[in-house]
Design a protein around this motif. Structure first.
Motif, PDB file in Angstrom:
ATOM      1  N   SER A 102       0.817  -1.220   0.000  1.00  0.00           N
ATOM      2  CA  SER A 102       0.000   0.000   0.000  1.00  0.00           C
ATOM      3  C   SER A 102       0.848   1.266   0.000  1.00  0.00           C
ATOM      4  CB  SER A 102      -0.955   0.005   1.198  1.00  0.00           C
ATOM      5  OG  SER A 102      -0.233  -0.091   2.420  1.00  0.00           O
ATOM      6  N   HIS A 103       2.141   1.139   0.283  1.00  0.00           N
ATOM      7  CA  HIS A 103       3.047   2.280   0.199  1.00  0.00           C
ATOM      8  C   HIS A 103       2.971   2.968  -1.166  1.00  0.00           C
ATOM      9  CE1 HIS A 103       6.614   4.746   0.460  1.00  0.00           C
ATOM     10  NE2 HIS A 103       7.192   4.098  -0.528  1.00  0.00           N
ATOM     11  N   VAL A 104       2.732   2.195  -2.222  1.00  0.00           N
ATOM     12  CA  VAL A 104       2.688   2.779  -3.561  1.00  0.00           C
ATOM     13  C   VAL A 104       1.262   2.825  -4.124  1.00  0.00           C
ATOM     14  CG1 VAL A 104       5.070   2.275  -4.158  1.00  0.00           C
ATOM     15  CG2 VAL A 104       3.318   0.558  -4.607  1.00  0.00           C
ATOM     16  N   TYR A 105       0.265   2.579  -3.287  1.00  0.00           N
ATOM     17  CA  TYR A 105      -1.135   2.743  -3.720  1.00  0.00           C
ATOM     18  C   TYR A 105      -1.492   4.228  -3.688  1.00  0.00           C
ATOM     19  CZ  TYR A 105      -6.208   2.761  -3.694  1.00  0.00           C
ATOM     20  OH  TYR A 105      -7.539   3.021  -3.983  1.00  0.00           O
ATOM     21  N   ARG A 106      -2.106   4.708  -4.766  1.00  0.00           N
ATOM     22  CA  ARG A 106      -2.516   6.108  -4.822  1.00  0.00           C
ATOM     23  C   ARG A 106      -3.988   6.265  -5.204  1.00  0.00           C
ATOM     24  NH1 ARG A 106       1.362   6.178  -2.323  1.00  0.00           N
ATOM     25  NH2 ARG A 106       3.216   7.503  -2.460  1.00  0.00           N
ATOM     26  N   VAL A 107      -4.431   5.576  -6.243  1.00  0.00           N
ATOM     27  CA  VAL A 107      -5.811   5.690  -6.721  1.00  0.00           C
ATOM     28  C   VAL A 107      -6.312   4.301  -7.094  1.00  0.00           C
ATOM     29  CG1 VAL A 107      -5.593   8.069  -7.543  1.00  0.00           C
ATOM     30  CG2 VAL A 107      -4.988   6.170  -9.072  1.00  0.00           C
ATOM     31  N   PRO A 108      -7.646   4.096  -7.114  1.00  0.00           N
ATOM     32  CA  PRO A 108      -8.190   2.755  -7.366  1.00  0.00           C
ATOM     33  C   PRO A 108      -8.279   2.361  -8.836  1.00  0.00           C
ATOM     34  CG  PRO A 108      -9.970   4.289  -6.889  1.00  0.00           C
ATOM     35  CD  PRO A 108      -8.687   5.057  -6.706  1.00  0.00           C
ATOM     36  N   GLN A 109      -8.172   3.316  -9.742  1.00  0.00           N
ATOM     37  CA  GLN A 109      -8.443   3.027 -11.160  1.00  0.00           C
ATOM     38  C   GLN A 109      -7.627   1.879 -11.754  1.00  0.00           C
ATOM     39  OE1 GLN A 109      -8.439   6.133  -9.899  1.00  0.00           O
ATOM     40  NE2 GLN A 109     -10.658   6.444 -10.170  1.00  0.00           N
ATOM     41  N   PRO A 110      -6.338   1.696 -11.369  1.00  0.00           N
ATOM     42  CA  PRO A 110      -5.588   0.565 -11.950  1.00  0.00           C
ATOM     43  C   PRO A 110      -6.185  -0.804 -11.636  1.00  0.00           C
ATOM     44  CG  PRO A 110      -4.080   2.171 -11.011  1.00  0.00           C
ATOM     45  CD  PRO A 110      -5.457   2.577 -10.589  1.00  0.00           C
ATOM     46  N   PHE A 111      -7.121  -0.878 -10.689  1.00  0.00           N
ATOM     47  CA  PHE A 111      -7.716  -2.157 -10.299  1.00  0.00           C
ATOM     48  C   PHE A 111      -9.110  -2.344 -10.895  1.00  0.00           C
ATOM     49  CE2 PHE A 111      -4.658  -0.897  -7.086  1.00  0.00           C
ATOM     50  CZ  PHE A 111      -3.906  -2.046  -6.916  1.00  0.00           C
ATOM     51  N   GLN A 112      -9.433  -1.560 -11.896  1.00  0.00           N
ATOM     52  CA  GLN A 112     -10.744  -1.627 -12.546  1.00  0.00           C
ATOM     53  C   GLN A 112     -11.050  -3.051 -12.995  1.00  0.00           C
ATOM     54  OE1 GLN A 112     -12.628   1.383 -13.184  1.00  0.00           O
ATOM     55  NE2 GLN A 112     -14.321   0.042 -13.729  1.00  0.00           N
ATOM     56  N   ASN A 113     -12.204  -3.578 -12.548  1.00  0.00           N
ATOM     57  CA  ASN A 113     -12.705  -4.901 -12.942  1.00  0.00           C
ATOM     58  C   ASN A 113     -11.768  -6.049 -12.577  1.00  0.00           C
ATOM     59  OD1 ASN A 113     -15.086  -3.825 -14.106  1.00  0.00           O
ATOM     60  ND2 ASN A 113     -13.948  -3.324 -15.978  1.00  0.00           N
ATOM     61  N   GLN A 114     -10.898  -5.839 -11.619  1.00  0.00           N
ATOM     62  CA  GLN A 114      -9.976  -6.895 -11.212  1.00  0.00           C
ATOM     63  C   GLN A 114     -10.441  -7.572  -9.927  1.00  0.00           C
ATOM     64  OE1 GLN A 114      -5.926  -5.499 -10.922  1.00  0.00           O
ATOM     65  NE2 GLN A 114      -5.755  -5.086 -13.127  1.00  0.00           N
ATOM     66  N   VAL A 115      -9.966  -8.804  -9.738  1.00  0.00           N
ATOM     67  CA  VAL A 115     -10.148  -9.504  -8.469  1.00  0.00           C
ATOM     68  C   VAL A 115      -8.915  -9.210  -7.615  1.00  0.00           C
ATOM     69  CG1 VAL A 115     -10.384 -11.736  -7.331  1.00  0.00           C
ATOM     70  CG2 VAL A 115     -11.537 -11.319  -9.520  1.00  0.00           C
ATOM     71  N   VAL A 116      -9.152  -8.541  -6.490  1.00  0.00           N
ATOM     72  CA  VAL A 116      -8.053  -8.065  -5.654  1.00  0.00           C
ATOM     73  C   VAL A 116      -8.095  -8.758  -4.295  1.00  0.00           C
ATOM     74  CG1 VAL A 116      -6.952  -6.047  -4.613  1.00  0.00           C
ATOM     75  CG2 VAL A 116      -8.194  -5.821  -6.785  1.00  0.00           C
ATOM     76  N   VAL A 117      -6.950  -9.236  -3.852  1.00  0.00           N
ATOM     77  CA  VAL A 117      -6.812  -9.739  -2.489  1.00  0.00           C
ATOM     78  C   VAL A 117      -6.030  -8.710  -1.691  1.00  0.00           C
ATOM     79  CG1 VAL A 117      -5.797 -11.506  -0.991  1.00  0.00           C
ATOM     80  CG2 VAL A 117      -6.920 -12.173  -3.131  1.00  0.00           C
TER      81      VAL A 117
END
Length: 434
Positions: free
Chosen positions: A171-186
């Motif tokens: 999460s240190h390099v998490y900034r915005v949610p858009q890169p995870f569009q329609n993805q399955v995220v754990v």
């Protein structure tokens, strides 16, 4: 002469937002981090602004273009507050910006074992951006380390983690949610920031699976959120990661994931500091440190500010800074190295007796400790309204996670705070461009 080394272009440290994370290793597998701040774009303060300010510089509401007047403002507002502080007290003139410290070590031939701290001098090597890689070496009588605690990712050890081919990031390099569009995220971890990010991801991702070692630690507020969002799913601890994309959990279930986001906290790291083994980081315990500040064998010439966690940060770190300044200027004296070491060992024994694991050595939690610490410097105790307001905000977030920043019931406390000397003191006009 006092010199502050700052690797970025402005003040703020963690609160100087950096959207350019492409230059950083997604899991933080480098000696020196290119990105210092772990702030994500939508982050708002976890605590109300009233409790955040330094004792002689309240965190006031400022009107104007681009200002955030909410009680729990976004991260930029706190950065502006720190910038205003640096201007008001003339701190900026002491700072060398865009300068990374590459090495701090003891000058050879000075100091003798048993009385190191009183005679030591320190070699500091720094590299400034404008110097195109030219390293400058200087000698100082004392060094205060204050490089923060939320930049170096703490990662779990999971079978298959090194060979899993899909996206993994901290999460240190998490900034915005858009890169995870329609993805399955754990997501791994369940801190307040992890919960914030999971709610944000639920708006764009296909599924969000939150893995935690213990689901007993989830607060009522987050349980409510999960029951409302069909995309959010609770999962137990991860057993292994498989090369075909499966994430296996300890209960035998699995999901095929596109990405894993580790919200697993941070570790203390001082890659520039060479103390010949006299100060170490062991299971996230920095030590030995007398009251989280002075290493007994190297004090007073070496000290640390900003190590304690789970406190009201700014007032506590202010009291740390004043103690260090008083000791270095000769206004206060430290106990002998032996006495300081005995105090550290007794502190460790008490933590162990209380069942507190080593990696939580610097988690203070208690207001009483902050007040006892303040007594060492003649620093004022935390105001009762500040303590109560902190606890009310924590309780509110536990129950009303989605709304606590915009809906509160501590109006009487708020009025008590605003009428206290902390807010009514005259600090003069502050003028700064935004």
């Amino acid at each position: 002469m006092v010199v502050l080394f700052e690797q970025k272009h402005d003040v703020g440290g963690q609160w100087l937002f950096d959207p350019d994370v492409e230059k950083e290793d997604p899991l933080g597998a480098t000696k020196f981090m290119e990105v210092h701040s772990s702030i994500y774009n939508s982050l708002r303060l976890l605590s109300p602004r009233e409790i955040m300010g330094y004792t002689d510089f309240p965190f006031l509401v400022k009107e104007g273009l681009g200002r955030d007047t909410r009680r729990f403002p976004g991260h930029r507002e706190l950065w502006l507050y720190l910038k205003e502080f640096s201007v008001h007290f003339g701190v900026r003139e002491l700072i060398r910006f865009n300068t990374r410290v590459e090495y701090v070590g003891m000058l050879e031939g000075n100091g003798v074992c048993g009385d190191l701290g009183n005679d030591l001098k320190w070699v500091v090597r720094s590299d400034r951006v404008e110097r195109n890689g030219e390293v400058v070496e200087e000698v100082f009588d004392a060094v205060v380390v204050g490089n923060g605690q939320y930049s170096y990712p703490q990662l779990p050890s999971i079978k298959g983690m090194k060979t899993w081919k899909r996206k993994q990031m901290h999460s240190h390099v998490y900034r915005v949610p858009q890169p995870f569009q329609n993805q399955v995220v754990v997501m791994v971890g369940n801190s307040l920031s992890a919960q914030d990010i999971s709610m944000e991801l639920a708006g764009v991702a296909k599924e969000v699976h939150i893995s935690s070692r213990s689901q007993k630690n989830f607060m009522e507020g987050f349980s409510k959120v999960i029951s409302k969002h069909e995309k959010l799913h609770l999962r137990p601890q991860i057993e292994s990661l498989e090369e075909d994309g499966r994430v296996l959990f300890v209960d035998g279930s699995f999901v095929v994931a596109d990405a894993i986001l580790y919200c697993t906290g941070y570790k203390y790291s001082f890659p520039f500091l060479d103390t010949k083994g006299l100060v170490t980081v062991d299971d996230n315990r920095v030590g030995p440190l007398y009251h989280h500040t002075f290493p007994p064998l190297l004090a007073p010439s070496l000290s640390f500010v900003g190590i304690p966690r789970k406190i009201i940060a700014f007032p506590f770190f202010e009291s740390q800074g004043k103690w260090v300044a008083q000791v270095l200027s000769g206004k206060r004296k430290l106990p002998s190295p032996d006495d300081m070491m005995r105090s550290v060992q007794e502190f460790y024994r008490q933590r162990e007796a209380d069942g507190i694991p080593k990696h939580e050595t610097h988690d203070i939690i208690q207001f009483e400790y902050a007040d006892k610490y303040a007594d060492k410097t003649g620093f004022p105790h935390l105001e009762e309204w500040r303590k109560k307001m902190c606890l009310v905000a924590l309780d509110n977030s536990d129950v009303h996670l989605e709304t606590y920043r915009d809906s509160w019931d501590d109006e009487e406390l708020l009025q008590e705070a605003l009428q206290s000397p902390h807010f009514t003191q005259h600090i003069g006009p502050i003028i700064i461009s935004t």
